[in-house]
Design a protein around this motif. Structure first.
Motif, PDB file in Angstrom:
ATOM      1  N   MET A 143     -11.317   7.627 -15.493  1.00 36.10           N
ATOM      2  CA  MET A 143     -10.983   6.346 -14.860  1.00 36.10           C
ATOM      3  C   MET A 143     -11.644   6.287 -13.488  1.00 36.10           C
ATOM      4  SD  MET A 143      -7.206   4.764 -14.069  1.00 36.10           S
ATOM      5  CE  MET A 143      -6.893   3.131 -14.733  1.00 36.10           C
ATOM      6  N   ARG A 144     -12.361   5.208 -13.230  1.00 35.56           N
ATOM      7  CA  ARG A 144     -13.080   5.048 -11.967  1.00 35.56           C
ATOM      8  C   ARG A 144     -12.215   4.201 -11.023  1.00 35.56           C
ATOM      9  NH1 ARG A 144     -18.178   5.728  -9.918  1.00 35.56           N
ATOM     10  NH2 ARG A 144     -19.057   4.087  -8.586  1.00 35.56           N
ATOM     11  N   ILE A 145     -11.912   4.746  -9.857  1.00 37.56           N
ATOM     12  CA  ILE A 145     -10.965   4.084  -8.962  1.00 37.56           C
ATOM     13  C   ILE A 145     -11.499   3.996  -7.530  1.00 37.56           C
ATOM     14  CG2 ILE A 145      -8.995   4.883 -10.333  1.00 37.56           C
ATOM     15  CD1 ILE A 145      -8.401   6.882  -8.024  1.00 37.56           C
ATOM     16  N   LEU A 146     -10.904   3.070  -6.803  1.00 38.28           N
ATOM     17  CA  LEU A 146     -11.002   3.017  -5.349  1.00 38.28           C
ATOM     18  C   LEU A 146      -9.689   3.555  -4.807  1.00 38.28           C
ATOM     19  CD1 LEU A 146     -12.416   1.778  -2.694  1.00 38.28           C
ATOM     20  CD2 LEU A 146     -10.794  -0.117  -3.043  1.00 38.28           C
ATOM     21  N   PHE A 147      -9.743   4.325  -3.730  1.00 46.30           N
ATOM     22  CA  PHE A 147      -8.518   4.744  -3.059  1.00 46.30           C
ATOM     23  C   PHE A 147      -8.478   4.086  -1.690  1.00 46.30           C
ATOM     24  CE2 PHE A 147      -5.881   7.265  -0.252  1.00 46.30           C
ATOM     25  CZ  PHE A 147      -4.748   7.466  -1.026  1.00 46.30           C
ATOM     26  N   ALA A 148      -7.346   3.445  -1.352  1.00 42.59           N
ATOM     27  CA  ALA A 148      -7.174   2.812  -0.048  1.00 42.59           C
ATOM     28  C   ALA A 148      -5.956   3.403   0.641  1.00 42.59           C
ATOM     29  CB  ALA A 148      -7.012   1.301  -0.206  1.00 42.59           C
ATOM     30  N   GLY A 149      -6.137   3.900   1.838  1.00 39.97           N
ATOM     31  CA  GLY A 149      -5.036   4.485   2.603  1.00 39.97           C
ATOM     32  C   GLY A 149      -5.503   4.819   4.001  1.00 39.97           C
ATOM     33  N   THR A 150      -4.564   5.076   4.894  1.00 36.55           N
ATOM     34  CA  THR A 150      -4.944   5.346   6.281  1.00 36.55           C
ATOM     35  C   THR A 150      -4.245   6.560   6.885  1.00 36.55           C
ATOM     36  OG1 THR A 150      -5.530   3.026   6.661  1.00 36.55           O
ATOM     37  CG2 THR A 150      -5.078   4.370   8.616  1.00 36.55           C
ATOM     38  N   PRO A 151      -2.898   6.633   6.928  1.00 37.79           N
ATOM     39  CA  PRO A 151      -2.247   7.716   7.671  1.00 37.79           C
ATOM     40  C   PRO A 151      -2.157   9.017   6.884  1.00 37.79           C
ATOM     41  CG  PRO A 151      -0.601   6.264   6.777  1.00 37.79           C
ATOM     42  CD  PRO A 151      -1.927   5.665   6.406  1.00 37.79           C
ATOM     43  N   GLU A 152      -1.622  10.026   7.530  1.00 32.30           N
ATOM     44  CA  GLU A 152      -1.477  11.356   6.927  1.00 32.30           C
ATOM     45  C   GLU A 152      -0.648  11.306   5.653  1.00 32.30           C
ATOM     46  OE1 GLU A 152      -2.287  15.175   6.366  1.00 32.30           O
ATOM     47  OE2 GLU A 152      -2.993  14.110   8.164  1.00 32.30           O
ATOM     48  N   VAL A 153       0.344  10.415   5.594  1.00 28.97           N
ATOM     49  CA  VAL A 153       1.222  10.342   4.433  1.00 28.97           C
ATOM     50  C   VAL A 153       0.464   9.951   3.161  1.00 28.97           C
ATOM     51  CG1 VAL A 153       1.877   7.916   4.715  1.00 28.97           C
ATOM     52  CG2 VAL A 153       3.516   9.541   3.749  1.00 28.97           C
ATOM     53  N   ALA A 154      -0.738   9.372   3.306  1.00 33.24           N
ATOM     54  CA  ALA A 154      -1.541   8.977   2.144  1.00 33.24           C
ATOM     55  C   ALA A 154      -2.458  10.095   1.657  1.00 33.24           C
ATOM     56  CB  ALA A 154      -2.372   7.739   2.480  1.00 33.24           C
ATOM     57  N   VAL A 155      -2.674  11.100   2.468  1.00 33.25           N
ATOM     58  CA  VAL A 155      -3.637  12.153   2.129  1.00 33.25           C
ATOM     59  C   VAL A 155      -3.246  12.935   0.868  1.00 33.25           C
ATOM     60  CG1 VAL A 155      -4.685  14.312   2.939  1.00 33.25           C
ATOM     61  CG2 VAL A 155      -4.541  12.338   4.471  1.00 33.25           C
ATOM     62  N   PRO A 156      -1.971  13.346   0.692  1.00 35.21           N
ATOM     63  CA  PRO A 156      -1.640  14.064  -0.547  1.00 35.21           C
ATOM     64  C   PRO A 156      -1.987  13.282  -1.811  1.00 35.21           C
ATOM     65  CG  PRO A 156       0.118  14.338   1.049  1.00 35.21           C
ATOM     66  CD  PRO A 156      -0.815  13.305   1.611  1.00 35.21           C
ATOM     67  N   SER A 157      -1.848  11.968  -1.786  1.00 31.04           N
ATOM     68  CA  SER A 157      -2.194  11.159  -2.961  1.00 31.04           C
ATOM     69  C   SER A 157      -3.682  11.207  -3.239  1.00 31.04           C
ATOM     70  CB  SER A 157      -1.742   9.711  -2.757  1.00 31.04           C
ATOM     71  OG  SER A 157      -0.336   9.593  -2.837  1.00 31.04           O
ATOM     72  N   LEU A 158      -4.493  11.096  -2.201  1.00 36.69           N
ATOM     73  CA  LEU A 158      -5.946  11.166  -2.383  1.00 36.69           C
ATOM     74  C   LEU A 158      -6.340  12.516  -2.975  1.00 36.69           C
ATOM     75  CD1 LEU A 158      -8.856  10.211  -2.043  1.00 36.69           C
ATOM     76  CD2 LEU A 158      -8.734  10.957   0.367  1.00 36.69           C
ATOM     77  N   ARG A 159      -5.821  13.568  -2.414  1.00 34.85           N
ATOM     78  CA  ARG A 159      -6.177  14.905  -2.908  1.00 34.85           C
ATOM     79  C   ARG A 159      -5.680  15.110  -4.342  1.00 34.85           C
ATOM     80  NH1 ARG A 159      -8.462  18.025   0.832  1.00 34.85           N
ATOM     81  NH2 ARG A 159      -8.153  17.563   3.047  1.00 34.85           N
ATOM     82  N   ALA A 160      -4.487  14.604  -4.658  1.00 31.71           N
ATOM     83  CA  ALA A 160      -3.938  14.760  -6.003  1.00 31.71           C
ATOM     84  C   ALA A 160      -4.790  14.022  -7.030  1.00 31.71           C
ATOM     85  CB  ALA A 160      -2.501  14.259  -6.037  1.00 31.71           C
ATOM     86  N   LEU A 161      -5.277  12.839  -6.685  1.00 29.16           N
ATOM     87  CA  LEU A 161      -6.114  12.072  -7.607  1.00 29.16           C
ATOM     88  C   LEU A 161      -7.444  12.777  -7.859  1.00 29.16           C
ATOM     89  CD1 LEU A 161      -5.337   8.523  -6.220  1.00 29.16           C
ATOM     90  CD2 LEU A 161      -4.758   9.357  -8.506  1.00 29.16           C
ATOM     91  N   VAL A 162      -8.017  13.341  -6.812  1.00 30.08           N
ATOM     92  CA  VAL A 162      -9.266  14.088  -6.976  1.00 30.08           C
ATOM     93  C   VAL A 162      -9.021  15.327  -7.838  1.00 30.08           C
ATOM     94  CG1 VAL A 162     -11.021  15.450  -5.764  1.00 30.08           C
ATOM     95  CG2 VAL A 162     -10.296  13.237  -4.838  1.00 30.08           C
ATOM     96  N   ASP A 163      -7.944  16.056  -7.545  1.00 32.17           N
ATOM     97  CA  ASP A 163      -7.626  17.260  -8.323  1.00 32.17           C
ATOM     98  C   ASP A 163      -7.361  16.929  -9.794  1.00 32.17           C
ATOM     99  OD1 ASP A 163      -7.895  18.782  -6.044  1.00 32.17           O
ATOM    100  OD2 ASP A 163      -5.734  18.939  -5.660  1.00 32.17           O
ATOM    101  N   ALA A 164      -6.833  15.736 -10.064  1.00 33.46           N
ATOM    102  CA  ALA A 164      -6.525  15.342 -11.433  1.00 33.46           C
ATOM    103  C   ALA A 164      -7.758  14.861 -12.202  1.00 33.46           C
ATOM    104  CB  ALA A 164      -5.463  14.247 -11.433  1.00 33.46           C
ATOM    105  N   GLY A 165      -8.898  14.782 -11.530  1.00 30.26           N
ATOM    106  CA  GLY A 165     -10.135  14.442 -12.213  1.00 30.26           C
ATOM    107  C   GLY A 165     -10.511  12.981 -12.205  1.00 30.26           C
TER     108      GLY A 165
END
Length: 323
Positions: free
Chosen positions: A1-23
Protein backbone atom coordinates in the motif's frame (compact mmCIF):
# COMPACT_ATOMS: atom_id res chain seq x y z
CA UNK A 1 0.00 0.00 0.00
CA UNK A 2 1.43 3.36 -1.06
CA UNK A 3 0.75 6.09 1.49
CA UNK A 4 1.46 9.65 2.50
CA UNK A 5 2.21 10.24 6.17
CA UNK A 6 1.28 13.62 7.70
CA UNK A 7 2.34 14.58 11.21
CA UNK A 8 4.39 17.10 13.15
CA UNK A 9 5.12 16.56 16.89
CA UNK A 10 6.99 13.82 18.72
CA UNK A 11 3.72 12.00 19.47
CA UNK A 12 3.39 11.24 15.73
CA UNK A 13 6.85 9.72 15.33
CA UNK A 14 6.01 6.20 16.65
CA UNK A 15 3.26 5.93 14.01
CA UNK A 16 5.63 6.87 11.20
CA UNK A 17 8.24 4.37 12.34
CA UNK A 18 5.61 1.64 12.83
CA UNK A 19 4.27 2.11 9.30
CA UNK A 20 7.76 1.89 7.82
CA UNK A 21 8.56 -1.19 9.92
CA UNK A 22 5.31 -2.80 8.75
CA UNK A 23 6.39 -2.48 5.12
CA UNK A 24 4.16 0.32 3.89
CA UNK A 25 5.45 2.25 0.90
CA UNK A 26 5.69 5.78 2.31
CA UNK A 27 5.79 7.97 -0.79
CA UNK A 28 6.40 11.15 1.24
CA UNK A 29 6.04 12.68 4.68
CA UNK A 30 4.13 15.93 5.09
CA UNK A 31 4.92 18.07 8.12
CA UNK A 32 4.75 21.71 9.16
CA UNK A 33 7.54 24.13 8.32
CA UNK A 34 10.51 24.64 10.64
CA UNK A 35 9.48 26.63 13.71
CA UNK A 36 11.39 28.87 16.15
CA UNK A 37 12.35 27.00 19.33
CA UNK A 38 13.81 28.18 22.63
CA UNK A 39 14.68 31.62 23.90
CA UNK A 40 16.90 32.27 20.89
CA UNK A 41 14.07 31.29 18.50
CA UNK A 42 16.24 28.97 16.46
CA UNK A 43 14.40 27.61 13.42
CA UNK A 44 14.09 23.87 14.08
CA UNK A 45 12.57 21.05 11.99
CA UNK A 46 9.66 19.17 13.51
CA UNK A 47 10.28 15.83 15.23
CA UNK A 48 8.49 14.11 12.33
CA UNK A 49 10.76 15.84 9.80
CA UNK A 50 13.83 14.69 11.71
CA UNK A 51 12.53 11.11 11.91
CA UNK A 52 11.59 11.07 8.22
CA UNK A 53 15.02 12.23 7.15
CA UNK A 54 16.58 9.60 9.42
CA UNK A 55 14.45 6.99 7.62
CA UNK A 56 15.48 8.31 4.20
CA UNK A 57 11.98 9.47 3.27
CA UNK A 58 11.02 12.45 1.12
CA UNK A 59 9.82 15.35 3.27
CA UNK A 60 7.25 17.99 2.28
CA UNK A 61 6.96 21.02 4.57
CA UNK A 62 3.81 23.12 4.51
CA UNK A 63 1.45 24.77 7.00
CA UNK A 64 -1.45 24.89 4.58
CA UNK A 65 -2.68 23.05 1.52
CA UNK A 66 -1.92 25.25 -1.45
CA UNK A 67 -3.10 24.28 -4.95
CA UNK A 68 0.53 23.47 -5.77
CA UNK A 69 0.82 21.08 -2.82
CA UNK A 70 -2.43 19.34 -3.69
CA UNK A 71 -1.31 18.97 -7.32
CA UNK A 72 1.98 17.45 -6.13
CA UNK A 73 0.17 14.96 -3.90
CA UNK A 74 -1.85 13.96 -6.91
CA UNK A 75 1.33 12.86 -8.69
CA UNK A 76 2.31 10.44 -5.89
CA UNK A 77 -0.23 7.74 -6.83
CA UNK A 78 -1.41 7.40 -3.22
CA UNK A 79 -3.64 4.61 -1.98
CA UNK A 80 -4.18 6.35 1.35
CA UNK A 81 -2.87 9.08 3.64
CA UNK A 82 -2.20 8.52 7.34
CA UNK A 83 -2.41 11.62 9.51
CA UNK A 84 -1.36 11.98 13.17
CA UNK A 85 -1.33 15.43 14.80
CA UNK A 86 -0.33 17.26 11.64
CA UNK A 87 -1.70 20.56 12.92
CA UNK A 88 -3.51 21.82 9.84
CA UNK A 89 -6.84 21.44 8.03
CA UNK A 90 -7.01 19.24 4.94
CA UNK A 91 -9.40 20.90 2.45
CA UNK A 92 -11.87 18.92 0.33
CA UNK A 93 -9.55 18.96 -2.68
CA UNK A 94 -6.80 17.38 -0.57
CA UNK A 95 -9.16 14.84 1.01
CA UNK A 96 -10.09 13.59 -2.47
CA UNK A 97 -6.52 12.79 -3.54
CA UNK A 98 -5.87 9.30 -2.03
CA UNK A 99 -8.04 6.43 -3.22
CA UNK A 100 -8.96 5.37 0.35
CA UNK A 101 -8.92 8.88 1.79
CA UNK A 102 -7.12 10.17 4.87
CA UNK A 103 -6.96 7.89 7.92
CA UNK A 104 -6.64 9.93 11.12
CA UNK A 105 -5.25 8.56 14.39
CA UNK A 106 -6.93 10.58 17.15
CA UNK A 107 -6.06 10.20 20.84
CA UNK A 108 -9.52 9.73 22.30
CA UNK A 109 -12.44 7.32 22.02
CA UNK A 110 -14.59 9.26 19.57
CA UNK A 111 -17.00 10.97 19.71
CA UNK A 112 -15.51 11.94 23.08
CA UNK A 113 -13.05 14.83 22.99
CA UNK A 114 -13.10 15.97 19.40
CA UNK A 115 -10.50 18.67 18.88
CA UNK A 116 -6.88 19.65 19.37
CA UNK A 117 -6.32 18.58 23.01
CA UNK A 118 -8.22 15.32 23.66
CA UNK A 119 -5.83 13.87 26.25
CA UNK A 120 -5.57 17.12 28.19
CA UNK A 121 -9.35 17.36 28.46
CA UNK A 122 -9.70 13.70 29.42
CA UNK A 123 -7.24 14.24 32.29
CA UNK A 124 -8.93 17.51 33.28
CA UNK A 125 -12.32 15.81 33.36
CA UNK A 126 -11.04 12.88 35.42
CA UNK A 127 -12.03 10.25 32.86
CA UNK A 128 -11.49 6.62 33.89
CA UNK A 129 -10.83 5.42 30.34
CA UNK A 130 -8.82 6.90 27.51
CA UNK A 131 -7.70 5.51 24.18
CA UNK A 132 -7.29 6.16 20.47
CA UNK A 133 -9.46 5.99 17.38
CA UNK A 134 -8.73 5.63 13.69
CA UNK A 135 -11.30 7.26 11.42
CA UNK A 136 -11.71 8.61 7.91
CA UNK A 137 -11.03 12.32 7.82
CA UNK A 138 -13.80 14.54 6.47
CA UNK A 139 -14.61 18.24 6.54
CA UNK A 140 -16.17 18.21 10.04
CA UNK A 141 -14.07 18.38 13.21
CA UNK A 142 -13.19 14.72 13.94
CA UNK A 143 -16.64 13.65 12.75
CA UNK A 144 -15.65 10.95 10.24
CA UNK A 145 -16.63 7.26 10.36
CA UNK A 146 -14.56 5.01 12.62
CA UNK A 147 -12.31 2.12 11.57
CA UNK A 148 -10.93 1.01 14.93
CA UNK A 149 -10.65 1.85 18.63
CA UNK A 150 -8.28 0.91 21.46
CA UNK A 151 -8.77 1.75 25.12
CA UNK A 152 -6.77 1.78 28.34
CA UNK A 153 -7.29 2.90 31.93
CA UNK A 154 -6.44 6.49 32.73
CA UNK A 155 -4.54 6.51 36.02
CA UNK A 156 -5.62 9.38 38.34
CA UNK A 157 -2.08 10.68 38.87
CA UNK A 158 -0.96 10.58 35.22
CA UNK A 159 -0.05 13.77 33.38
CA UNK A 160 -1.24 14.42 29.83
CA UNK A 161 2.36 14.04 28.65
CA UNK A 162 2.63 10.58 30.20
CA UNK A 163 -0.71 9.48 28.74
CA UNK A 164 0.18 10.77 25.27
CA UNK A 165 3.51 8.97 25.37
CA UNK A 166 1.76 5.66 26.01
CA UNK A 167 -0.99 6.28 23.46
CA UNK A 168 1.53 7.29 20.79
CA UNK A 169 2.85 3.71 20.82
CA UNK A 170 -0.39 1.77 21.31
CA UNK A 171 -2.11 4.05 18.81
CA UNK A 172 0.64 3.38 16.26
CA UNK A 173 -0.25 -0.33 16.41
CA UNK A 174 -3.91 0.53 15.82
CA UNK A 175 -3.00 2.70 12.82
CA UNK A 176 -0.93 -0.10 11.26
CA UNK A 177 -3.76 -2.58 11.84
CA UNK A 178 -6.29 -0.20 10.31
CA UNK A 179 -4.31 0.49 7.15
CA UNK A 180 -3.45 -3.20 6.77
CA UNK A 181 -7.14 -4.04 7.08
CA UNK A 182 -8.12 -1.43 4.51
CA UNK A 183 -5.48 -2.72 2.12
CA UNK A 184 -6.79 -6.28 2.51
CA UNK A 185 -10.43 -5.23 2.23
CA UNK A 186 -11.20 -6.51 5.74
CA UNK A 187 -11.99 -3.18 7.43
CA UNK A 188 -14.88 -0.80 6.85
CA UNK A 189 -15.71 2.44 8.60
CA UNK A 190 -18.88 2.88 10.67
CA UNK A 191 -20.52 6.19 11.70
CA UNK A 192 -19.78 7.59 15.14
CA UNK A 193 -22.53 7.20 17.73
CA UNK A 194 -23.15 8.98 21.01
CA UNK A 195 -23.03 12.56 22.24
CA UNK A 196 -19.77 14.32 21.31
CA UNK A 197 -17.62 16.31 23.69
CA UNK A 198 -15.05 18.84 22.58
CA UNK A 199 -11.40 19.49 23.41
CA UNK A 200 -10.14 22.91 22.31
CA UNK A 201 -6.48 23.74 22.84
CA UNK A 202 -5.71 24.76 26.43
CA UNK A 203 -4.11 28.20 26.72
CA UNK A 204 -1.64 29.58 29.21
CA UNK A 205 -4.57 31.25 30.98
CA UNK A 206 -6.23 27.83 31.34
CA UNK A 207 -3.05 26.62 33.08
CA UNK A 208 -3.26 29.09 35.98
CA UNK A 209 -4.21 27.30 39.21
CA UNK A 210 -7.17 28.47 41.28
CA UNK A 211 -6.35 27.34 44.81
CA UNK A 212 -9.96 27.85 45.93
CA UNK A 213 -10.95 24.87 43.79
CA UNK A 214 -11.17 21.43 45.46
CA UNK A 215 -7.93 19.47 45.74
CA UNK A 216 -9.03 16.94 43.12
CA UNK A 217 -9.70 19.73 40.62
CA UNK A 218 -6.32 21.34 41.34
CA UNK A 219 -4.51 18.02 40.76
CA UNK A 220 -6.40 17.33 37.56
CA UNK A 221 -5.69 20.76 36.10
CA UNK A 222 -1.98 20.58 36.88
CA UNK A 223 -1.77 17.09 35.39
CA UNK A 224 -3.77 18.14 32.33
CA UNK A 225 -1.45 21.02 31.41
CA UNK A 226 1.79 19.13 32.14
CA UNK A 227 4.02 19.48 30.21
CA UNK A 228 2.18 21.95 27.94
CA UNK A 229 1.36 24.75 28.42
CA UNK A 230 2.60 24.18 32.00
CA UNK A 231 0.78 24.84 35.28
CA UNK A 232 1.54 28.10 37.07
CA UNK A 233 0.60 30.38 39.92
CA UNK A 234 2.01 33.62 41.32
CA UNK A 235 3.89 34.49 44.51
CA UNK A 236 4.39 38.15 45.39
CA UNK A 237 3.36 39.00 41.85
CA UNK A 238 5.98 36.71 40.26
CA UNK A 239 5.00 33.69 38.16
CA UNK A 240 5.90 30.26 39.58
CA UNK A 241 5.72 27.17 37.37
CA UNK A 242 4.39 24.05 39.07
CA UNK A 243 5.10 20.36 38.68
CA UNK A 244 2.47 17.74 39.57
CA UNK A 245 1.12 17.67 43.12
CA UNK A 246 0.10 14.65 45.17
CA UNK A 247 -2.31 13.73 47.98
CA UNK A 248 -0.83 14.16 51.44
CA UNK A 249 1.41 11.40 52.76
CA UNK A 250 0.60 12.33 56.38
CA UNK A 251 -2.49 13.46 58.24
CA UNK A 252 -3.86 16.99 58.36
CA UNK A 253 -6.20 18.62 60.80
CA UNK A 254 -9.34 20.55 59.96
CA UNK A 255 -8.70 23.83 61.77
CA UNK A 256 -7.86 26.81 59.52
CA UNK A 257 -4.31 28.09 59.52
CA UNK A 258 -1.37 29.19 57.39
CA UNK A 259 2.39 29.27 57.61
CA UNK A 260 5.65 27.85 56.37
CA UNK A 261 7.36 26.97 59.62
CA UNK A 262 8.23 23.26 59.91
CA UNK A 263 5.76 21.26 61.97
CA UNK A 264 7.42 18.69 64.23
CA UNK A 265 4.26 17.30 65.76
CA UNK A 266 3.23 14.94 62.94
CA UNK A 267 0.02 16.88 62.22
CA UNK A 268 -0.92 20.41 61.25
CA UNK A 269 -3.82 22.79 60.93
CA UNK A 270 -5.24 23.09 57.45
CA UNK A 271 -3.66 25.91 55.39
CA UNK A 272 -5.93 28.42 53.70
CA UNK A 273 -6.25 28.18 49.87
CA UNK A 274 -2.86 28.99 48.32
CA UNK A 275 -1.01 29.13 51.65
CA UNK A 276 2.14 27.03 51.99
CA UNK A 277 3.04 24.93 54.99
CA UNK A 278 6.03 22.66 55.62
CA UNK A 279 5.20 19.53 57.62
CA UNK A 280 8.17 17.21 58.05
CA UNK A 281 9.47 16.66 54.51
CA UNK A 282 6.17 17.61 52.89
CA UNK A 283 5.37 21.02 51.38
CA UNK A 284 1.63 21.54 51.53
CA UNK A 285 -0.51 24.03 49.68
CA UNK A 286 -4.04 24.78 50.77
CA UNK A 287 -6.96 24.31 48.40
CA UNK A 288 -10.72 24.65 48.67
CA UNK A 289 -10.76 21.26 50.43
CA UNK A 290 -7.78 19.32 51.77
CA UNK A 291 -4.21 20.48 51.01
CA UNK A 292 -2.00 18.94 48.33
CA UNK A 293 1.73 18.15 48.48
CA UNK A 294 4.06 20.01 46.12
CA UNK A 295 6.69 18.00 44.27
CA UNK A 296 8.68 20.48 42.18
CA UNK A 297 8.35 24.11 41.19
CA UNK A 298 10.20 26.73 39.18
CA UNK A 299 10.41 30.24 40.62
CA UNK A 300 10.81 33.15 38.23
CA UNK A 301 14.30 33.24 36.71
CA UNK A 302 15.36 29.86 38.16
CA UNK A 303 15.36 26.20 37.20
CA UNK A 304 12.82 23.61 38.30
CA UNK A 305 13.69 22.46 41.81
CA UNK A 306 12.53 20.29 44.68
CA UNK A 307 9.72 22.04 46.56
CA UNK A 308 11.17 21.25 50.02
CA UNK A 309 14.57 22.73 49.15
CA UNK A 310 12.89 25.86 47.85
CA UNK A 311 10.48 26.21 50.80
CA UNK A 312 13.23 25.94 53.41
CA UNK A 313 15.00 28.91 51.87
CA UNK A 314 11.88 30.90 51.08
CA UNK A 315 10.44 30.51 54.61
CA UNK A 316 12.81 33.22 55.85
CA UNK A 317 10.59 35.70 53.98
CA UNK A 318 7.67 34.96 56.29
CA UNK A 319 4.26 33.64 55.30
CA UNK A 320 4.08 32.39 51.69
CA UNK A 321 0.80 32.39 49.80
CA UNK A 322 0.27 31.49 46.16
CA UNK A 323 -2.13 33.88 44.51
Amino acid sequence: MRILFAGTPEVAVPSLRALVDAGFDVAAVLTRVDAPVGRRKVLTPSPVAVAAEDLGLAVLKANRFTPELIDHLGTLDLDAAAIVAYGGIVPPAGLAVPEHGWINLHFSVLPAWRGAAPVQHAVLAGDDITGATTFRLEEGLDTGPVFGVMTEALEPGATSGEVLERLSHSGAILLVQTLSGIDAGRVTATPQTGEPTFAPKLTIDDARIDWFQPAVAVRRRINAVTPEPGAWTTLDGQRVKLGPVAPLASGVGTAPGTGTAPDTGGGASRPAPGALQVVGREVRVGTGTEPVALGTLQPAGKKMMDALDWARGAATRGELVFE
